[in-house]
Design a protein around this motif. Sequence first.
Motif, PDB file in Angstrom:
ATOM      1  N   LYS A  44      34.579  18.863 -49.351  1.00  0.00           N
ATOM      2  CA  LYS A  44      34.260  20.175 -48.727  1.00  0.00           C
ATOM      3  C   LYS A  44      35.357  20.706 -47.860  1.00  0.00           C
ATOM      4  N   LEU A  45      36.260  19.549 -47.270  1.00  0.00           N
ATOM      5  CA  LEU A  45      37.627  19.989 -46.608  1.00  0.00           C
ATOM      6  C   LEU A  45      38.360  20.416 -47.680  1.00  0.00           C
ATOM      7  N   MET A  46      38.519  19.638 -48.602  1.00  0.00           N
ATOM      8  CA  MET A  46      39.406  20.390 -49.758  1.00  0.00           C
ATOM      9  C   MET A  46      39.029  22.026 -50.060  1.00  0.00           C
ATOM     10  N   LYS A  47      37.600  22.096 -50.222  1.00  0.00           N
ATOM     11  CA  LYS A  47      37.208  23.311 -50.804  1.00  0.00           C
ATOM     12  C   LYS A  47      37.313  24.247 -49.385  1.00  0.00           C
ATOM     13  N   TYR A  48      37.279  23.893 -48.238  1.00  0.00           N
ATOM     14  CA  TYR A  48      37.779  24.759 -47.051  1.00  0.00           C
ATOM     15  C   TYR A  48      38.961  25.237 -47.053  1.00  0.00           C
ATOM     16  N   ILE A  49      39.852  24.226 -47.595  1.00  0.00           N
ATOM     17  CA  ILE A  49      41.444  24.508 -47.754  1.00  0.00           C
ATOM     18  C   ILE A  49      41.579  25.622 -49.074  1.00  0.00           C
ATOM     19  N   GLY A  50      40.640  25.602 -49.912  1.00  0.00           N
ATOM     20  CA  GLY A  50      40.874  26.190 -51.004  1.00  0.00           C
ATOM     21  C   GLY A  50      41.193  27.735 -51.041  1.00  0.00           C
ATOM     22  N   LYS A  51      40.853  28.369 -49.776  1.00  0.00           N
ATOM     23  CA  LYS A  51      41.128  29.713 -49.619  1.00  0.00           C
ATOM     24  C   LYS A  51      42.625  29.932 -49.611  1.00  0.00           C
ATOM     25  N   TYR A  52      43.320  29.002 -49.387  1.00  0.00           N
ATOM     26  CA  TYR A  52      44.881  29.112 -49.446  1.00  0.00           C
ATOM     27  C   TYR A  52      45.434  28.490 -50.659  1.00  0.00           C
ATOM     28  N   LYS A  53      44.752  28.405 -51.754  1.00  0.00           N
ATOM     29  CA  LYS A  53      45.253  27.648 -52.898  1.00  0.00           C
ATOM     30  C   LYS A  53      46.562  28.098 -53.279  1.00  0.00           C
ATOM     31  N   ILE A  54      47.072  29.272 -53.366  1.00  0.00           N
ATOM     32  CA  ILE A  54      48.173  29.839 -53.747  1.00  0.00           C
ATOM     33  C   ILE A  54      49.218  28.933 -52.965  1.00  0.00           C
ATOM     34  N   SER A  55      49.063  29.171 -51.422  1.00  0.00           N
ATOM     35  CA  SER A  55      50.068  28.360 -50.578  1.00  0.00           C
ATOM     36  C   SER A  55      50.117  26.841 -50.956  1.00  0.00           C
ATOM     37  N   VAL A  56      48.961  26.248 -51.130  1.00  0.00           N
ATOM     38  CA  VAL A  56      49.098  24.872 -51.267  1.00  0.00           C
ATOM     39  C   VAL A  56      49.529  24.467 -52.745  1.00  0.00           C
ATOM     40  N   LEU A  57      49.521  25.409 -53.645  1.00  0.00           N
ATOM     41  CA  LEU A  57      50.128  25.090 -54.841  1.00  0.00           C
ATOM     42  C   LEU A  57      51.568  25.322 -54.732  1.00  0.00           C
ATOM     43  N   LEU A  58      51.991  26.077 -54.005  1.00  0.00           N
ATOM     44  CA  LEU A  58      53.416  26.256 -53.615  1.00  0.00           C
ATOM     45  C   LEU A  58      54.070  24.998 -53.064  1.00  0.00           C
ATOM     46  N   VAL A  59      53.168  24.438 -51.783  1.00  0.00           N
ATOM     47  CA  VAL A  59      53.399  23.259 -51.155  1.00  0.00           C
ATOM     48  C   VAL A  59      53.644  22.211 -52.097  1.00  0.00           C
ATOM     49  N   LEU A  60      52.536  21.958 -52.860  1.00  0.00           N
ATOM     50  CA  LEU A  60      52.803  20.928 -53.896  1.00  0.00           C
ATOM     51  C   LEU A  60      54.108  21.020 -54.842  1.00  0.00           C
ATOM     52  N   LEU A  61      54.094  22.026 -55.250  1.00  0.00           N
ATOM     53  CA  LEU A  61      55.579  22.496 -56.219  1.00  0.00           C
ATOM     54  C   LEU A  61      56.780  22.062 -55.486  1.00  0.00           C
ATOM     55  N   PHE A  62      56.758  22.485 -54.406  1.00  0.00           N
ATOM     56  CA  PHE A  62      58.015  22.346 -53.552  1.00  0.00           C
ATOM     57  C   PHE A  62      58.205  20.703 -53.056  1.00  0.00           C
ATOM     58  N   ALA A  63      57.130  20.086 -52.818  1.00  0.00           N
ATOM     59  CA  ALA A  63      57.084  18.719 -52.660  1.00  0.00           C
ATOM     60  C   ALA A  63      57.506  17.950 -53.676  1.00  0.00           C
ATOM     61  N   VAL A  64      57.014  18.170 -54.869  1.00  0.00           N
ATOM     62  CA  VAL A  64      57.604  17.471 -56.118  1.00  0.00           C
ATOM     63  C   VAL A  64      59.112  17.901 -56.392  1.00  0.00           C
ATOM     64  N   ILE A  65      59.495  19.012 -56.293  1.00  0.00           N
ATOM     65  CA  ILE A  65      60.960  19.438 -56.683  1.00  0.00           C
ATOM     66  C   ILE A  65      61.794  18.641 -55.308  1.00  0.00           C
ATOM     67  N   SER A  66      61.200  18.641 -54.083  1.00  0.00           N
ATOM     68  CA  SER A  66      62.257  18.100 -53.088  1.00  0.00           C
ATOM     69  C   SER A  66      62.118  16.474 -53.408  1.00  0.00           C
ATOM     70  N   THR A  67      61.122  15.956 -53.695  1.00  0.00           N
ATOM     71  CA  THR A  67      61.039  14.511 -54.159  1.00  0.00           C
ATOM     72  C   THR A  67      61.950  13.911 -55.524  1.00  0.00           C
ATOM     73  N   VAL A  68      61.573  14.982 -56.407  1.00  0.00           N
ATOM     74  CA  VAL A  68      62.601  14.826 -57.607  1.00  0.00           C
ATOM     75  C   VAL A  68      63.730  14.521 -57.250  1.00  0.00           C
ATOM     76  N   PHE A  69      64.498  15.846 -56.615  1.00  0.00           N
ATOM     77  CA  PHE A  69      65.929  15.677 -56.366  1.00  0.00           C
ATOM     78  C   PHE A  69      66.057  14.665 -55.503  1.00  0.00           C
ATOM     79  N   MET A  70      65.286  14.095 -54.668  1.00  0.00           N
ATOM     80  CA  MET A  70      65.642  12.953 -53.683  1.00  0.00           C
ATOM     81  C   MET A  70      65.584  11.744 -54.789  1.00  0.00           C
TER      82      MET A  70
END
Length: 634
Positions: free
Chosen positions: A41-67
């Motif tokens: 339910k919490l994830m579904k509640y955040i789902g309204k901002y799924k584009i922003s969350v997807l960007l966060v996940l993408l940027f987190a992966v890129i940042s981690t890979v470079f590190m």
Amino acid sequence: MSEMKTSTPPRRHGPMGGPMHGGPMGVPGEKAKDFSGTLKKLMKYIGKYKISVLLVLLFAVISTVFMIVGPKILGNATTEIFKGLMGKVSGTGQGINFERIGQIMLFLLTIYLISAAFSYLQGWIMTGVTMNTTYRLRKDIAGKIQRLPFKYYDTTTNGEVLSRLTNDVDTISQSLNQSLTQIITSITQLVGYLIMMFSINWQMSLIALCIVPVSALFIMLVVKHSQKYFKEQQDYLGHVNGHIEEMYGSHVVVRAFNGEERNETAFSKYNEKLYGSAWKSQFLSGLMQPVMMLIGNIGFVVTCILGGWFAVNGVITVGDIQAFTQYVRQFTQPIQQVANISNVLQSTVAAAERVFAFLGEKEESEDSEHAITLNTTDKPDTELNIHVEGSVQFAHVHFGYTPEKTIINDFCAAVEPGQKVAIVGPTGAGKTTMVKLLMRFYDVNQGAILVDGYDIKDFKRNDLRDLFGMVLQDTWLYNASIRENIRYGNQSATDEQVIAAAKSAQVDHFVRTLPGGYDMILNEEASNVSQGQKQLLTIARAILANPQILILDEATSSVDTRTEILIQKAMDNLMKGRTSFIIAHRLSTIRDADLILVMNEGDIVEQGTHESLLAKGGFYANLYNSQFVEAAEA
């Protein structure tokens, strides 16, 4: 007003009969509570901002890979230095190639800067998602408070509700921002470190992997035992807040009855429970880091010994050993982070569970789809758009706050428009309950209450309550100016109308003596004015509302005799042409009522005028005469 379909007309009744028509009513559902369900339910509640969350996940992966690739590149620099030194020692090389090392270090710096930039971006976006989510949660909770039935607040303390709005939402807010990104970062790091380690040496990588099952087993054991304590911690935090809120709100009464010691004892019990659950949850979560460090250090020592043996035999380079040892050391970090996140996540889900449980509480039944609206224009009345004259009928009303105990039994009465009706009876007879039913704070179990022949369930609640003006024995004023407190009954009223209402309620003269006059700010408990003055202000608020029907529940109980006489005169003028219900214990104040309803044990035992009831010599006469006997004895 907008037109409404009339396929299902509202229920209209005869003077004391049953309904002539039926109307649909809607009731919202409830929710189940469990860990995985709450997390979904919490994830579904955040789902309204799924584009922003997807960007966060993408940027987190890129940042981690470079590190992640950083140690491997740094290992190349180490290998260059080692080759240069060995070549110089053996005389077969030209020494250290500083230009090559400089290029490697510049490339490494660029990699880390890119990683930092993406890390900053994902943090900035995730902060926005977290703040928007918690904003929505608070807004939804605040809206839910307005939609819950009075029955809910009969069994729940104010502190419990406030705890969900503050502590639980704060817990979600504080942990959500870091948990989501740390989860994806930790997973990416685990995968990335494994790839880099296997690219260097698969034998040492397999040894390092032995850390994972041992760590996972330990985490599962801790999570299994600590979850219930995190849940208890949130629950008892709500109990502590509820107790403090109640005691602070009534601290005058507590001190008057020397209740400090009893309150401290009760608080200590709640606090000890909170301490016990918090201590156990924090102790178990505190075990994570030292044990994970121990497991990681053992794996680190083993891989270092094996790496040295491989280097001596020329299997891997010195730079690869350095890079691998860094990866092994860092490999335990995401596992530790997952362990820490699991603790934070438990606390977050425990808080979210309480929030969603509150949001899932059964609400008041919805207004009928074909509800009657009030005709505030000069247009002719229609079936769904009417003027209210003010007749009120109680048709065989039965009601109980709990199903097993009925306190209103077959209550019947008919009140004509403009009548002044007094409701009297001993304490617990059901007088105030009848007012709550009339305002639809509660719905009757059987029978019906009708206004102008229409079941009150066929009105929109807001429209129904606009018909009534209430002055209660328990005054309610809020933290604002006196002017705004009076205007609360009619938000569109002008300052002149506010002052006119204050004069009618005999309140203008003392307001002008206060510092700031009508602009003086009342504190949270309105304790900077007297109890009698607070009562006068609530009466002025009711006068300004200009309702069709008045309800006065011991409205003059907190004022002196002289002020009561002045208020009574103002009330007599106000009640002319309006249906009025007066609940009174002092029977001398309702002798001029058009109708007196005498209640006892939830039913009307007598009704009539003051003179006719005295002439009967029954229940009312005994009540009336006993008051004068008590007054004479006093």
